[in-house]
Design a protein around this motif. Structure first.
Motif, PDB file in Angstrom:
ATOM      1  N   GLN A   1     -74.863 -41.085  -3.768  1.00 45.00           N
ATOM      2  CA  GLN A   1     -74.796 -42.486  -4.201  1.00 45.00           C
ATOM      3  C   GLN A   1     -74.927 -42.583  -5.711  1.00 45.00           C
ATOM      4  O   GLN A   1     -74.286 -43.396  -6.356  1.00 45.00           O
ATOM      5  CB  GLN A   1     -75.914 -43.277  -3.542  1.00 45.00           C
ATOM      6  CG  GLN A   1     -75.500 -43.795  -2.181  1.00 45.00           C
ATOM      7  CD  GLN A   1     -76.581 -44.637  -1.574  1.00 45.00           C
ATOM      8  OE1 GLN A   1     -77.758 -44.468  -1.890  1.00 45.00           O
ATOM      9  NE2 GLN A   1     -76.212 -45.522  -0.679  1.00 45.00           N
ATOM     10  N   ARG A   2     -75.762 -41.690  -6.235  1.00 41.37           N
ATOM     11  CA  ARG A   2     -75.980 -41.690  -7.679  1.00 41.37           C
ATOM     12  C   ARG A   2     -74.660 -41.421  -8.398  1.00 41.37           C
ATOM     13  O   ARG A   2     -74.302 -42.090  -9.351  1.00 41.37           O
ATOM     14  CB  ARG A   2     -77.009 -40.626  -8.020  1.00 41.37           C
ATOM     15  CG  ARG A   2     -77.978 -41.093  -9.074  1.00 41.37           C
ATOM     16  CD  ARG A   2     -79.050 -40.063  -9.280  1.00 41.37           C
ATOM     17  NE  ARG A   2     -78.794 -39.282 -10.457  1.00 41.37           N
ATOM     18  CZ  ARG A   2     -79.086 -37.993 -10.558  1.00 41.37           C
ATOM     19  NH1 ARG A   2     -79.608 -37.354  -9.531  1.00 41.37           N
ATOM     20  NH2 ARG A   2     -78.856 -37.349 -11.669  1.00 41.37           N
ATOM     21  N   TYR A   3     -73.932 -40.413  -7.883  1.00 46.58           N
ATOM     22  CA  TYR A   3     -72.692 -40.051  -8.548  1.00 46.58           C
ATOM     23  C   TYR A   3     -71.662 -41.168  -8.454  1.00 46.58           C
ATOM     24  O   TYR A   3     -70.949 -41.470  -9.399  1.00 46.58           O
ATOM     25  CB  TYR A   3     -72.138 -38.750  -7.978  1.00 46.58           C
ATOM     26  CG  TYR A   3     -72.926 -37.570  -8.462  1.00 46.58           C
ATOM     27  CD1 TYR A   3     -72.793 -37.144  -9.786  1.00 46.58           C
ATOM     28  CD2 TYR A   3     -73.816 -36.905  -7.649  1.00 46.58           C
ATOM     29  CE1 TYR A   3     -73.535 -36.084 -10.268  1.00 46.58           C
ATOM     30  CE2 TYR A   3     -74.566 -35.835  -8.120  1.00 46.58           C
ATOM     31  CZ  TYR A   3     -74.414 -35.431  -9.436  1.00 46.58           C
ATOM     32  OH  TYR A   3     -75.140 -34.391  -9.916  1.00 46.58           O
ATOM     33  N   LEU A   4     -71.610 -41.820  -7.264  1.00 45.48           N
ATOM     34  CA  LEU A   4     -70.692 -42.947  -7.102  1.00 45.48           C
ATOM     35  C   LEU A   4     -70.996 -44.029  -8.117  1.00 45.48           C
ATOM     36  O   LEU A   4     -70.115 -44.583  -8.758  1.00 45.48           O
ATOM     37  CB  LEU A   4     -70.812 -43.519  -5.689  1.00 45.48           C
ATOM     38  CG  LEU A   4     -69.925 -42.849  -4.641  1.00 45.48           C
ATOM     39  CD1 LEU A   4     -70.162 -43.482  -3.279  1.00 45.48           C
ATOM     40  CD2 LEU A   4     -68.465 -42.987  -5.042  1.00 45.48           C
ATOM     41  N   LEU A   5     -72.299 -44.273  -8.304  1.00 47.70           N
ATOM     42  CA  LEU A   5     -72.726 -45.301  -9.245  1.00 47.70           C
ATOM     43  C   LEU A   5     -72.259 -44.939 -10.647  1.00 47.70           C
ATOM     44  O   LEU A   5     -71.701 -45.767 -11.371  1.00 47.70           O
ATOM     45  CB  LEU A   5     -74.244 -45.415  -9.209  1.00 47.70           C
ATOM     46  CG  LEU A   5     -74.818 -46.557 -10.050  1.00 47.70           C
ATOM     47  CD1 LEU A   5     -74.526 -47.887  -9.405  1.00 47.70           C
ATOM     48  CD2 LEU A   5     -76.309 -46.370 -10.252  1.00 47.70           C
ATOM     49  N   ILE A   6     -72.469 -43.672 -11.000  1.00 53.91           N
ATOM     50  CA  ILE A   6     -72.086 -43.238 -12.357  1.00 53.91           C
ATOM     51  C   ILE A   6     -70.584 -43.387 -12.550  1.00 53.91           C
ATOM     52  O   ILE A   6     -70.109 -43.926 -13.552  1.00 53.91           O
ATOM     53  CB  ILE A   6     -72.525 -41.778 -12.584  1.00 53.91           C
ATOM     54  CG1 ILE A   6     -74.046 -41.719 -12.670  1.00 53.91           C
ATOM     55  CG2 ILE A   6     -71.911 -41.238 -13.844  1.00 53.91           C
ATOM     56  CD1 ILE A   6     -74.609 -40.334 -12.673  1.00 53.91           C
TER      57      ILE A   6
ATOM     58  N   SER B   1     -68.484 -45.328 -10.951  1.00 52.90           N
ATOM     59  CA  SER B   1     -68.017 -46.719 -10.998  1.00 52.90           C
ATOM     60  C   SER B   1     -68.403 -47.358 -12.327  1.00 52.90           C
ATOM     61  O   SER B   1     -67.640 -48.133 -12.900  1.00 52.90           O
ATOM     62  CB  SER B   1     -68.582 -47.515  -9.825  1.00 52.90           C
ATOM     63  OG  SER B   1     -69.969 -47.337  -9.751  1.00 52.90           O
ATOM     64  N   LEU B   2     -69.574 -46.991 -12.840  1.00 58.68           N
ATOM     65  CA  LEU B   2     -69.973 -47.508 -14.147  1.00 58.68           C
ATOM     66  C   LEU B   2     -68.982 -47.084 -15.219  1.00 58.68           C
ATOM     67  O   LEU B   2     -68.546 -47.872 -16.049  1.00 58.68           O
ATOM     68  CB  LEU B   2     -71.360 -46.979 -14.515  1.00 58.68           C
ATOM     69  CG  LEU B   2     -72.533 -47.907 -14.197  1.00 58.68           C
ATOM     70  CD1 LEU B   2     -73.835 -47.262 -14.585  1.00 58.68           C
ATOM     71  CD2 LEU B   2     -72.363 -49.226 -14.918  1.00 58.68           C
TER      72      LEU B   2
END
Lengths: 518, 387
Positions: free
Chosen positions: B2-7, B9-10
């Motif tokens: 999830q962390r990577y997805l967040l990064i 998408s940011l």
């Protein structure tokens, strides 16, 4: 027939595997047979059988690898006393056989400095492989290992990649023992420890972890040893093998260990409480923990007076930013922020861009790639054709491409300037970071101008801040900010003011300077 | 994960948010270095002098052909500027415009017609020069051939800064000055004027006089002596310039009785003094100067002569200043900002006079005191001697 052969080989292999674990037998014929199986097809091994003693006529065997030993020393100090002077042992008072005899030989006959009794074939083989000589005598369940290592190695030279104007010019060699000697010569203290490890299942490479006991954080040494002990690899050829195993974060472009060939630089780091790892067969010493700013500091700074040293340090930091950002800034300015350029400069730039068929970004990318290619080619090329490459590079890139209208002159200037600036960074692996990051920032600049550069830099900074090297923050002392340490990073603090060592967690003794006169 | 997805998408947000449409290759642009605004009949005329990359660079004595565009119509200035793209293949980078030339017709009609583009448009910088074209149009200025520079616009920009150090008559006016003075009660803007000298064989552009504005309109001009007086009255320290004196105790030979004084520094201070319900403006000017050249061979190094020289210089400055004030009062335009000073010092009085300030201004009494100190005579104390 083929199958038979395979089977035989297989059997042989299995046999060797079993034999090596066995202890030395009392019967010498047994031992010789086993060793012959182990040293099968090792054409450089020497097995010399002889007998000694007028009365007893005892069988002995000498084992070593040719080329790794000092043959003159073996002949003079091992073989000769055995053959000629054994009679000097007083055979009347003691019954001499087996174990006693070996002890007596070690004590009274052999005039060699390093002697050791070992009792398993595995240990014996390890020592033969390392260049020692093994003496087996009939009736003893131990082998005598004599330190006779000697081989041709590179002499101590000044390292080509880290040349200095002022300061020591010695560099490490491929022989670990010389290297530790170079360090010991600089740190004449028993607190300077060289902890020995053997790594590599097959290569059995000697690895040494150096530190100064009274300074270094005990936890740090423990952690380094612990991480090293977890590695189970077949061979280790360079500390570079180990870096990826022991660093905290693997998936990053940022180097987390510093390499150097200079013993004085290693000594400086050891005095600041760091740990150095050296591997036999490589002149590179790996130093942990590191922080990023450390890569931009040359050891030479500390040999010069602090004012010129500080100025050059500022120059080096400037060069770092030029190497990282100049092409991106140029692209951003000429494609997004035209109004930042003075009018007459704009005319010059626009004139030279006139007729260039590619967008500025592609142009920059092409030139940067060419420069990197030339640089890489220069590394691999034989000496004799090295100049040819630079001539081709200079002519083709600098002149012909501009004349043909493929690239513009200011872009060539920018790329060349960037190239020069990137050579200023003292540490090679930090230079690599700049070279990689530069392309990313370039792309961001071409997409979004200054905004893109800022984003790319922010991402880079975020990543750097998240890194740790053995518990030490990668961007320290910038983040977390430590003003007192920063004063020896951005400029070079004068030595009389340099009273404390940089703080690494758990460091035992931070006093560098005592009784400073004002 | 999830962390990577967040990064990721940011990251995407970062790059999508601003869009990347405004990238512009440098060789698809052209630089308007000067912009001209003028009226012709009922049409607005926007003209510009363009610097084109292809023409410069290789010197070889060939002067660059000057590219001038001109669009006329009834739209706004910005629309006229965009209209130029109908005939121009390259995007003009208006941010490079370093001078704006206001035509006399437009200035006499209404400054309100053009202040908006100066104040609002993001490509027009605050620190660009403003000029007024007197007796000619901006377009003619742009088409005029000049010496030493490629473009008449750069010539004028350099001229107005150089003349201040050399002879010291005019002061450059920046767009921000003009806007500030237009928008502030109690002070009126001025603009340096540009004219074209039609000589028999060549035209020459020249700085000539200062345009004076009153309430959204140009009402008249100062000549060069009045302009110099205006410079002497400038509230900031001025530090260069030359002026001529009639030599005191001269030889009665007009050709020889000329002395040139060099201004080292001069600072004007003034304050409104209210006496008997009348406003009196007290101006005190402190000036230092050098004796730069004398054409008669009289020894001026005695204390009496020096004193006479100083009085003569004070008189000359006073004359220039009085002439300037008289002209301003005649035009009823408070170009010195005295109204602003009164507002600051005597706000109540200002409330009374502000409605008919131009009339009050035109009747103000002034009292001018100049203190000139001769500092140096460039080592030649005694005059040159023939023997």
């Amino acid at each position: 027939m083929r199958y038979l052969n395979e089977n035989k080989k297989q059997k042989n292999k299995n046999q060797a595997h079993e034999i090596i674990a066995e202890p030395v037998s009392v019967n010498i014929q047994d031992n010789i047979d086993k060793l012959k199986v182990l040293l099968d097809n090792c054409s450089d091994s020497v097995i010399r059988e002889f007998r000694f003693g007028r009365q007893k006529d005892i069988r002995c065997v000498l084992l070593y690898f040719d080329g790794l030993v000092d043959r003159a020393e073996i002949e003079e100090n091992l073989l000769r006393p055995m053959l000629l002077e054994l009679n000097m042992i007083d055979t009347q008072t003691k019954p001499l056989d087996g174990q006693n005899l070996l002890q007596e030989i070690q004590d009274r006959v052999l005039s060699l400095a390093e002697l050791e009794q070992l009792s398993t074939l595995q240990d014996l083989c390890h020592h033969i492989n390392s260049g020692d000589t093994v003496l087996l005598i009939d009736g003893s369940d131990k082998g005598l290992v004599a330190g006779t290592r000697f081989w041709q190695g590179r002499a101590v030279e000044s390292p080509e990649n880290e040349s200095v104007i002022q300061g020591p010019k010695e560099g490490f060699t491929e022989t670990l023992r010389f290297n530790t000697a170079l360090l010991r010569r600089r740190i004449k203290s028993t607190r300077f420890k060289t902890k020995h490890l053997v790594m590599g299942r097959i290569t059995k490479t000697d690895v040494v972890v150096c530190y100064i006991e009274s300074i270094v954080s005990a936890g740090l040494v423990q952690e380094v040893l612990e991480r090293l002990s977890r590695i189970d690899i077949d061979g280790v050829l360079d500390p570079g093998y180990l870096e990826e195993f022991i660093v905290d974060t693997r998936w990053t472009i940022f180097a987390q260990a510093e390499y150097t060939e200079k013993p004085d630089r290693v000594t400086g780091h050891l005095l600041e409480g760091r740990v150095c790892i050296m591997v036999d067969g490589s002149p590179m010493a790996m130093i942990v923990p590191t922080s990023f700013l450390q890569y931009l500091i040359s050891g030479e700074d500390y040999y010069q007076r602090f004012i010129p040293a500080s100025i050059f340090r500022v120059l080096r930091f400037t060069a770092f930013f030029i190497a990282l950002l100049l092409p991106s800034l140029y692209i951003a300015v000429i494609t997004f922020h035209h109004e930042l350029i003075p009018f007459s400069l704009y005319l010059t730039l626009a004139t030279s861009r006139e007729g260039v068929p590619f967008p500025a970004f592609i142009e920059a990318l092409m030139l940067e790639l060419t420069f990197e290619l030339l640089r890489e080619a220069g590394l691999r090329l034989p000496r004799a054709i090295g100049p040819a490459v630079s001539i081709v590079g200079a002519l083709i890139i600098g002149d012909a491409a501009v004349r043909a209208g493929l690239v513009s002159t200011p872009m060539v200037v920018v790329v060349a300037f960037t190239g020069i600036a990137s050579f200023v960074t003292p540490a090679y692996n930090a230079g690599i970071i700049i070279r990689i990051a530069r392309f990313g920032i370039l792309a961001a600049a071409a997409l979004l101008g200054f905004y893109g550069i800022i984003i790319a830099l922010l991402l880079m900074l975020t990543r750097m801040i998240s890194l740790k090297s053995f518990g030490q923050p990668y961007l320290s002392p910038l983040a977390p900010l430590d003003i007192s340490r920063l004063s020896d990073i951005l400029v070079r603090r004068p030595w009389p003011k340099n009273t404390l060592r940089p703080d690494i967690d758990g460091m035992q003794n931070r006093t560098r300077l005592k009784h400073c006169e004002k | 994960m999830q962390r990577y997805l967040l990064i990721i998408s940011l990251l995407l947000f970062f790059f999508i948010l601003p869009g990347c449409g405004n990238s512009l290759e440098i060789n698809e642009t052209i630089i308007p270095i000067g912009m001209g605004l003028e009226l012709k009949g009922d049409d607005k005329v926007l003209s510009a002098q363009m610097a084109s990359a292809q023409e410069t660079g290789s010197g070889e004595g060939s002067s660059a052909p000057v590219l001038v565009i001109s669009e006329s119509g009834t739209g706004t200035w910005a629309e006229l500027a965009r209209r130029s793209s109908l005939s121009l293949s390259r995007s003009p980078l208006w941010a490079f415009t370093s001078s704006v030339f206001i035509g006399e017709n437009l200035a006499r009609k209404d400054t309100g017609l053009f202040v908006d583009i100066l104040a609002r448009n993001r490509f027009i910088r605050n620190n660009i020069f403003l000029f007024l074209t007197k007796g000619t149009t901006p377009e003619e200025i742009f088409r005029c051939k000049v010496q030493a520079e490629d473009y008449s616009v750069t010539t004028l920009e350099k001229t107005i800064t150089t003349q201040e150090k050399q002879i010291g008559i005019y002061m450059p006016v920046y767009a921000s000055d003009f806007l500030y003075k237009s928008a502030t009660p109690g002070i009126e803007p001025v603009l340096p004027q540009v004219t074209i000298d039609k000589e028999p064989n060549a035209e020459q552009i020249k700085l000539n006089g200062t345009a004076v504005f009153l309430e959204r309109k140009m009402v008249g001009s100062l000549d060069q002596y009045e302009s110099r007086g205006f410079r002497f009255l400038s509230p900031k320290m001025i530090s260069a310039g030359l002026f001529n004196l009639k030599a005191p105790e001269g030889t009665n030979n007009d050709l020889a009785d000329i002395i040139t004084m060099e201004l080292i520094r001069s600072e004007a201070k003034w304050e409104p003094v209210i006496k008997d319900n009348k406003i009196n403006i007290q101006v005190t000017i402190k000036t230092e100067g050098n004796l730069y050249e004398q054409n008669n061979l009289i020894d001026y190094s005695t204390p009496e002569m020096i004193n006479k020289l100083e009085r003569e210089a004070e008189n000359l400055m006073k004359n220039n200043i009085t002439a300037c004030i008289a002209k301003a009062q005649l035009l009823q335009s408070d170009i010195f900002g005295w109204g602003l000073g009164i507002k600051k010092k005597h706000p109540r009085l200002w409330e009374e006079v502000k409605t008919d300030w131009p009339q009050v201004f035109s009747r103000l009494d002034t009292n001018i005191e100049v203190d000139f100190k001769l500092r140096r005579s460039y080592l030649l104390e005694k005059p040159f001697k023939f023997q």
